[in-house]
Design a protein around this motif. Sequence first.
Motif, PDB file in Angstrom:
ATOM      1  N   ALA A 149      -3.223  21.392  -4.697  1.00 20.41           N
ATOM      2  CA  ALA A 149      -1.648  21.501  -4.125  1.00 20.41           C
ATOM      3  C   ALA A 149      -0.870  20.259  -4.423  1.00 20.41           C
ATOM      4  N   ALA A 150       0.468  20.500  -4.430  1.00 21.76           N
ATOM      5  CA  ALA A 150       1.326  19.470  -4.708  1.00 21.76           C
ATOM      6  C   ALA A 150       1.518  18.626  -3.291  1.00 21.76           C
ATOM      7  N   ALA A 151       1.651  17.076  -3.624  1.00 19.56           N
ATOM      8  CA  ALA A 151       1.621  16.170  -2.549  1.00 19.56           C
ATOM      9  C   ALA A 151       2.346  15.052  -2.882  1.00 19.56           C
ATOM     10  N   ASN A 152       2.546  14.516  -1.748  1.00 17.04           N
ATOM     11  CA  ASN A 152       3.536  13.052  -1.796  1.00 17.04           C
ATOM     12  C   ASN A 152       2.365  12.160  -2.025  1.00 17.04           C
ATOM     13  N   VAL A 153       2.193  11.184  -3.089  1.00 15.72           N
ATOM     14  CA  VAL A 153       1.151  10.352  -3.356  1.00 15.72           C
ATOM     15  C   VAL A 153       1.811   9.006  -3.580  1.00 15.72           C
ATOM     16  N   THR A 154       1.136   8.020  -2.806  1.00 15.07           N
ATOM     17  CA  THR A 154       1.590   6.594  -2.627  1.00 15.07           C
ATOM     18  C   THR A 154       0.382   5.654  -3.090  1.00 15.07           C
ATOM     19  N   THR A 155       0.644   4.732  -3.823  1.00 12.13           N
ATOM     20  CA  THR A 155      -0.201   3.777  -3.875  1.00 12.13           C
ATOM     21  C   THR A 155       0.351   2.474  -3.587  1.00 12.13           C
ATOM     22  N   ARG A 156      -0.387   1.799  -2.705  1.00 12.02           N
ATOM     23  CA  ARG A 156       0.144   0.479  -2.225  1.00 12.02           C
ATOM     24  C   ARG A 156      -0.563  -0.822  -2.854  1.00 12.02           C
ATOM     25  N   ALA A 157       0.202  -1.332  -3.639  1.00  7.31           N
ATOM     26  CA  ALA A 157      -0.328  -2.458  -4.588  1.00  7.31           C
ATOM     27  C   ALA A 157       0.029  -3.963  -3.866  1.00  7.31           C
ATOM     28  N   LEU A 158      -1.172  -4.632  -3.697  1.00  6.62           N
ATOM     29  CA  LEU A 158      -0.642  -6.030  -2.960  1.00  6.62           C
ATOM     30  C   LEU A 158      -1.188  -6.966  -4.057  1.00  6.62           C
ATOM     31  N   PHE A 159      -0.201  -7.928  -4.173  1.00  7.85           N
ATOM     32  CA  PHE A 159      -0.320  -8.896  -5.223  1.00  7.85           C
ATOM     33  C   PHE A 159      -0.756 -10.334  -4.548  1.00  7.85           C
ATOM     34  N   TYR A 160      -1.895 -10.897  -4.884  1.00  5.73           N
ATOM     35  CA  TYR A 160      -2.307 -12.089  -4.332  1.00  5.73           C
ATOM     36  C   TYR A 160      -2.622 -13.235  -5.127  1.00  5.73           C
ATOM     37  N   ALA A 161      -1.962 -14.414  -4.945  1.00  6.70           N
ATOM     38  CA  ALA A 161      -2.366 -15.789  -5.760  1.00  6.70           C
ATOM     39  C   ALA A 161      -1.952 -15.582  -7.210  1.00  6.70           C
ATOM     40  N   LEU A 189       1.920 -11.213  -1.752  1.00  7.40           N
ATOM     41  CA  LEU A 189       1.303 -12.029  -0.481  1.00  7.40           C
ATOM     42  C   LEU A 189       1.093 -13.448  -1.091  1.00  7.40           C
ATOM     43  N   ILE A 190       2.016 -13.759  -2.133  1.00  6.85           N
ATOM     44  CA  ILE A 190       1.868 -15.165  -2.332  1.00  6.85           C
ATOM     45  C   ILE A 190       2.401 -16.205  -1.455  1.00  6.85           C
TER      46      ILE A 190
END
Length: 290
Positions: A149-161, A189-190
């Motif tokens: 089924a169609a859906a809203n898709v979100t990727t949370r990308a956290l960049f550290y150091a 997050l740096i």
Amino acid sequence: MPALFGPLLFLAIAGLWVAVKRRGRSQLSYLDACATASVLSGLGLLSLAPHQEPRFMVPALSGMVIASWRWHRAAPRYFWWLWAVFNLVLALAYGVVHQAGVVPAARYLAETSVFGSPVCRRIAGSPADAVCAPQSSGAAGEASDGRWAAANVTTRALFYASYPAPRHLLTQHSHRADQQLSRVKLTDLIMMEDEEVRSVLSAQPLVRCALAAGTDNGLVFTQTEQGGFERSLLAVPASADLARIRPPGSSLALLPIFRYQPHVNFDHIGEVVQKPMDRSTFNVFLMCQK
């Protein structure tokens, strides 16, 4: 400064010393005095700043060239060979190795997290988790039977150091309405303290590691209260100390889904030198719970 300017720094110091010794301060030219003062004052003020990086001293280059220009012709030939080798090494270090994995990681995010017509299929035995993919990847034929089924898709990308990811690589095409159904939300997050980083990590939605291990690119998402699906990724160099930011008592685990080498963060050069092959990579992990 020696790491940034190399032989030019020593030539400037030697030229200034000879000029002062031979002529005396009263005979030092106004141009030399201004150039020297600009370099020393800038170095002194920047030394007071709590956060320091070599690139902050780049404006001192013009002052050093002016202060040493009279001695360029007098420099021996080996000096210019040394100067060429020094610049070649720095060009390779900063142009090929330093923070080299950030852009490939952003491209990986664009390829696996920003796509048109995303569809999701719930995983049997886990009603909150689903596998999501572009409809054109093979799920299109299965969408009609109710499993997709169609859906809203979100990727949370956290960049550290690391440097922040270039956001223009993750832009969505405005002429495609379905592109808005899949997106990447970047968090840098740096500049955060360790306690803040732990707080951010604790608030991220987590999928189950056992479900994610058998999927390509970790394309397992968990459903949110709003009805969409989300996953959380942590992008970090191998030289970073992850034990400092791991939330205490958390079931958080990191599943590697992307790796790029070579990548060196010169802020961690000591750690990289100890284990150069293991710590000269940039990794993207899927954040999951055991």
